[in-house]
Enzyme design. Structure first.
Site, PDB file in Angstrom:
ATOM      1  CG  ASP A 222      -2.047  -0.993   1.127  1.00  0.00           C
ATOM      2  OD1 ASP A 222      -2.220  -1.555   0.028  1.00  0.00           O
ATOM      3  OD2 ASP A 222      -2.737  -1.210   2.129  1.00  0.00           O
ATOM      4  CB  ALA A 223       3.928   2.161   1.883  1.00  0.00           C
TER       5      ALA A 223
ATOM      6  CG  ASP B  88      -1.193   4.966  -0.522  1.00  0.00           C
ATOM      7  OD1 ASP B  88      -2.090   4.765  -1.360  1.00  0.00           O
ATOM      8  OD2 ASP B  88      -1.289   4.647   0.680  1.00  0.00           O
TER       9      ASP B  88
ATOM     10  CB  SER C  55     -11.345   5.545  -5.017  1.00  0.00           C
ATOM     11  OG  SER C  55     -10.967   6.571  -5.921  1.00  0.00           O
TER      12      SER C  55
ATOM     13  CD  GLU D 233     -17.517   5.491   7.859  1.00  0.00           C
ATOM     14  OE1 GLU D 233     -17.472   4.788   6.847  1.00  0.00           O
ATOM     15  OE2 GLU D 233     -18.526   6.140   8.200  1.00  0.00           O
TER      16      GLU D 233
ATOM     17  CE  LYS E 289      -9.488   3.435   2.696  1.00  0.00           C
ATOM     18  NZ  LYS E 289      -9.057   2.060   2.372  1.00  0.00           N
TER      19      LYS E 289
ATOM     20  CG  ASP F 128      -7.277  -3.753   4.159  1.00  0.00           C
ATOM     21  OD1 ASP F 128      -7.629  -3.514   2.987  1.00  0.00           O
ATOM     22  OD2 ASP F 128      -6.138  -4.159   4.451  1.00  0.00           O
TER      23      ASP F 128
ATOM     24  NE  ARG G 299     -13.910   0.611  -5.593  1.00  0.00           N
ATOM     25  CZ  ARG G 299     -13.072   1.226  -4.764  1.00  0.00           C
ATOM     26  NH1 ARG G 299     -13.445   2.338  -4.160  1.00  0.00           N
ATOM     27  NH2 ARG G 299     -11.882   0.722  -4.520  1.00  0.00           N
TER      28      ARG G 299
ATOM     29  CD  GLU H  13     -14.464  -2.284   2.061  1.00  0.00           C
ATOM     30  OE1 GLU H  13     -13.350  -2.422   1.543  1.00  0.00           O
ATOM     31  OE2 GLU H  13     -15.297  -1.431   1.666  1.00  0.00           O
TER      32      GLU H  13
ATOM     33  CE1 TYR I  10     -18.427   2.512   2.354  1.00  0.00           C
ATOM     34  CE2 TYR I  10     -17.682   0.555   3.516  1.00  0.00           C
ATOM     35  CZ  TYR I  10     -17.714   1.336   2.368  1.00  0.00           C
ATOM     36  OH  TYR I  10     -17.049   0.927   1.237  1.00  0.00           O
TER      37      TYR I  10
ATOM     38  CE  LYS J 192     -17.976   7.895   4.296  1.00  0.00           C
ATOM     39  NZ  LYS J 192     -18.946   6.771   4.283  1.00  0.00           N
TER      40      LYS J 192
ATOM     41  CE  LYS K 148      -4.723   3.752   3.101  1.00  0.00           C
ATOM     42  NZ  LYS K 148      -4.237   3.777   1.714  1.00  0.00           N
TER      43      LYS K 148
ATOM     44  CB  CYS L 120      19.882 -24.615  25.999  1.00  0.00           C
ATOM     45  SG  CYS L 120      19.104 -25.076  24.426  1.00  0.00           S
TER      46      CYS L 120
ATOM     47  CB  CYS M  38      19.654 -29.590  25.115  1.00  0.00           C
ATOM     48  SG  CYS M  38      20.953 -28.340  25.234  1.00  0.00           S
TER      49      CYS M  38
ATOM     50  CB  CYS N 183      22.703 -23.762  23.624  1.00  0.00           C
ATOM     51  SG  CYS N 183      22.724 -25.509  24.045  1.00  0.00           S
TER      52      CYS N 183
ATOM     53  CB  CYS O 114      21.471 -28.499  21.604  1.00  0.00           C
ATOM     54  SG  CYS O 114      20.095 -27.315  21.605  1.00  0.00           S
TER      55      CYS O 114
END
Length: 715
Positions: free
Chosen positions: A53-54, A57, A102, A136, A138, A140, A159, A194, A246, A310, A334, A439, A442, A457, A463
């Site tokens: 997403d980053a 965007d 969107s 509200e 968002k 996902d 959509r 959603e 929503y 909104k 976001k 450890c 063992c 260890c 072990c």
């Protein structure tokens, strides 16, 4: 995540938009259109996003900035004019009466204040005039439109591209949160919301899918979208989908005078609405609610990726209207894509092949950067205590405790890490963490040597954790690389008691000659696959000395170091005798080992300790009996540079640096990366700098490339 397109970046991404030429802008807009349109298709149609997403965007912001700077260059297929993605084949098409758009994005508090200022300016409102918004979570998930006529659900659609969606009516009817009938609704009611999946349901679904060899999902959003968009409604019915309402689209009568009132009306009609929806008077209240929701994020039980604001008054919404793809009256604030807060529920210790005790954070699951994260590295006990390797404070000295609220981050595909903690939310009974002195696998002492950042260890091969990890390393791609024998098989064979040391791998055929049924009757194995495995093992009996040394998993000995050792000793016999005879810190064998370029006292100590440790050595000796270890190519001993240490610096004009190094080593020379008193010859090309000066100060023979080639001739 990485971009999946083969299109080459125009190499202008780091150039400020104001500095771009029209030609550069045109080229980059083309590249951005390809990237973003492909990402939209992967996300909206295929439910398999291939960039984070980053990243998405950031690309979209870059595209918008270039279009603002060069409006005449805006493309017809501009991503700024795109909503959603293409429609998948196999679904009927539904034309939306009211477009499904969107939202614009806000990424920080300043963006939220600017949004409010734009609204006020457009409406002609004073800065101090009361203006109420709803805020509200968002969700996902996947956007869905539900059309009711005379109170009956007649159509459900995704959509799609905003204008036309996919008909998923039969699938939507299987979701418990979606009522088939509503009483007291307008004659025409289009409800929007959603489809999502809770964390618990997502985990259970993935477990069921894995059991039957089905597709598992990276995160709840992909799972929800993939489940809703099934051609077989029975599959959708078997998936635990949920729905939050929503918004609305086509209506024969108004639901209320305000956004908050309309949401309340939808709830009375039987729809699930989000209880965290709240009316806020201005940006300060909106941001405060955003932070409050962010703080609860890990406890919600479902994924959200921000907060939507909104304008509450629906009359003002109508006045504000729409841009080409987004409403003016709404924006999505976001969360940082690679950061999330969650609860540290436990700290577990994992033991690696070198005996290192690594603390791992067990987290309340949270989605970070598109991936569900339930574990994160805590590095070592100093990091947990709030100190770095030098003892200086990190996180302002705040330690990490079980029960803490922790900030988790990840970038790309790296292992998630704990970045910070929230002291204000620390439980009163949270205790400082103490690293175990034994450890957990063992029971052997776990000690931390001076200068070492981790506790280890001392059990060695006894072990179980070290044994399994050493076996995994032994069969890794750059070690023995046995076809058909991977980490999963190693774990299974070890658990069954079939292998405990590397040598056991090479005796499997003999030991199973009378009991092959044991393997072939296991799930995933048959006569042919078992025989193929044994053949693949036998093919690896003949192997190079360098691979054998690397495969042993000796601490500090990597692939390159193993090659250096193999080239120096040339045979297993010579290597084994040298390691057996060596005494740490003294003697000819110690000096010889330390004089190998690239080997230092730390690696030398580790080699000698391993080769002289009784249990480890017995395991290695058993392995060697099963192998035909190939000698390394003997180095020339009669060349004029045999045994000399050489350094290359500057630019070589007649061969590459790699070629020069390889040729020198073939002639018996040792190639070093730095000049020291041990250096015999410096080969200096154009651009030689500090190395040439240091060589002159030390009186080291220096020559140019032509002289070097003349010295070694055609040897």
């Amino acid at each position: 995540m990485v971009q999946n397109s083969e299109t080459q970046h125009p190499q202008t991404g780091d150039v400020p938009v104001a500095s771009l030429s029209p030609e550069q802008a045109t080229k980059e807009l083309s590249w951005l259109a390809t990237q973003l349109n492909a990402a939209n298709t992967a996300y909206h149609r295929d439910d398999a996003p291939d960039i984070s997403d980053a990243t998405y965007d950031a690309l979209k912001r870059r595209n918008a900035a270039i279009e603002a700077q060069f409006p005449d260059l805006k493309r017809q297929d501009s991503p700024s004019e795109t909503v959603g993605g293409q429609i998948a084949e196999g679904f009927g098409k539904v034309k939306h009466v009211v477009r499904m758009l969107s939202l614009g994005n806000a990424f920080d508090d300043d963006d939220v204040h600017e949004f409010d200022q734009r609204i006020r300016k457009y409406l002609g409102l004073a800065a101090d005039a009361l203006l109420t918004y709803t805020a509200e979570p968002k969700i996902d998930g996947l956007s869905l439109s539900l059309r009711y006529e005379d109170g009956k659900l007649i159509q459900a659609a995704t959509r799609g591209d905003g204008e036309t969606g996919e008909n998923v009516t039969n699938n939507a009817r299987t979701i418990a949160d979606i009522p088939a009938k509503v009483n007291g609704a307008p004659d025409v009611l289009e409800v929007r919301g959603e489809v999502y999946m809770s964390h618990d349901d997502f985990t259970a679904l993935n477990a069921r899918q894995a059991e039957v060899g089905g597709k598992t999902f990276a995160n709840p959003r992909n799972a929800a979208a993939g489940s809703l968009r099934q051609l077989d409604a029975e599959i959708t019915k078997s998936r635990p989908l949920r729905f939050f309402a929503y918004a609305w689209g086509d209506l024969s009568a108004r639901l209320a005078q305000t956004q908050s009132g309309a949401i309340a009306k939808l709830k009375t009609l039987g729809f699930s609405t989000n209880p965290l929806t709240e009316a806020c008077d201005g940006p300060a209240a909106m941001i405060a609610h955003y932070k409050g929701i962010e703080a609860q994020r890990a406890n919600l039980g479902y994924d959200i990726d921000g907060v939507v604001y909104k304008v509450d008054d629906l009359t003002l919404q109508r006045r504000l209207g729409f841009r080409s793809t987004t409403p003016r009256w709404a924006i999505a604030h976001k969360f940082p894509a690679e950061l999330a807060w969650t609860v540290l529920e436990a700290i577990d210790i994992q033991v690696g092949r070198t005996g290192a005790l690594s603390p791992v954070a067990r987290l309340r699951p949270v989605t970070v950067g598109g991936v569900v994260v339930s574990n994160a590295t805590l590095h070592n006990e100093d990091y947990i205590a709030g100190r770095d390797g030098n003892g200086d404070p990190i996180r302002e000295g705040r330690d990490i405790r079980v029960g803490d609220w922790v900030q988790v981050y990840r970038a790309g595909d790296v292992i998630p890490k704990v970045k910070d903690i929230d002291l204000a939310r620390r439980p009163k009974d949270a205790m400082p963490y103490q690293m175990p002195a034994r450890c957990p696998e063992c029971g052997s002492d776990a000690i931390r040597e001076e200068g070492d950042a981790v506790r280890r260890c001392t059990g060695g091969i006894i072990c179980p954790a070290q044994a399994v990890e050493k076996l995994k390393h032994f069969i890794s791609r750059t070690a023995f690389d046995i076809e058909g024998l991977g980490a999963k098989q190693v774990e299974q064979f070890y658990a069954d008691g079939w292998i405990a040391t590397p040598a056991d791998i090479f005796t499997l055929r003999v030991r199973f000659s009378e009991g092959l049924q044991q393997l072939k009757n296991r799930e995933g194995w048959g006569d042919k696959s078992a025989a193929n495995l044994f053949d693949a093992i036998d093919e690896k009996r003949e192997i190079s000395l360098a691979r054998v040394i690397y495969s042993l998993g000796i601490r500090h000995v990597g692939e390159n170091s193993a090659a250096l050792l193999a080239n120096h000793y040339t045979s297993w016999t010579a290597f084994e005798q040298a390691m057996t005879a060596a005494q740490i810190g003294e003697g000819h064998a110690w000096d010889e080992l330390n004089n190998i370029d690239g080997v230092g006292a730390v690696m030398a100590t580790s080699l000698i300790t391993t080769m002289q440790q009784e249990a480890e050595r017995a395991s290695i000796d058993q392995l060697i009996k099963e192998l035909d270890v190939q000698d390394a190519e003997a180095r020339a001993t009669d060349s004029p540079v045999a045994g000399k240490t050489v350094v290359f610096t500057g630019t070589l004009e007649r061969m590459t640096r790699a070629e020069a190094k390889a040729r020198a080593e073939t002639l018996g020379a040792k190639v070093s990366g730095s000049v020291s008193a041990k250096t015999d010859i410096l080969i200096a090309g154009p651009g030689a700098g500090s190395k040439a000066k240091k060589a002159a100060d030390l009186g080291i023979e220096t020559m140019d490339e032509d002289a070097w080639l003349s010295l070694i001739g055609d040897a």
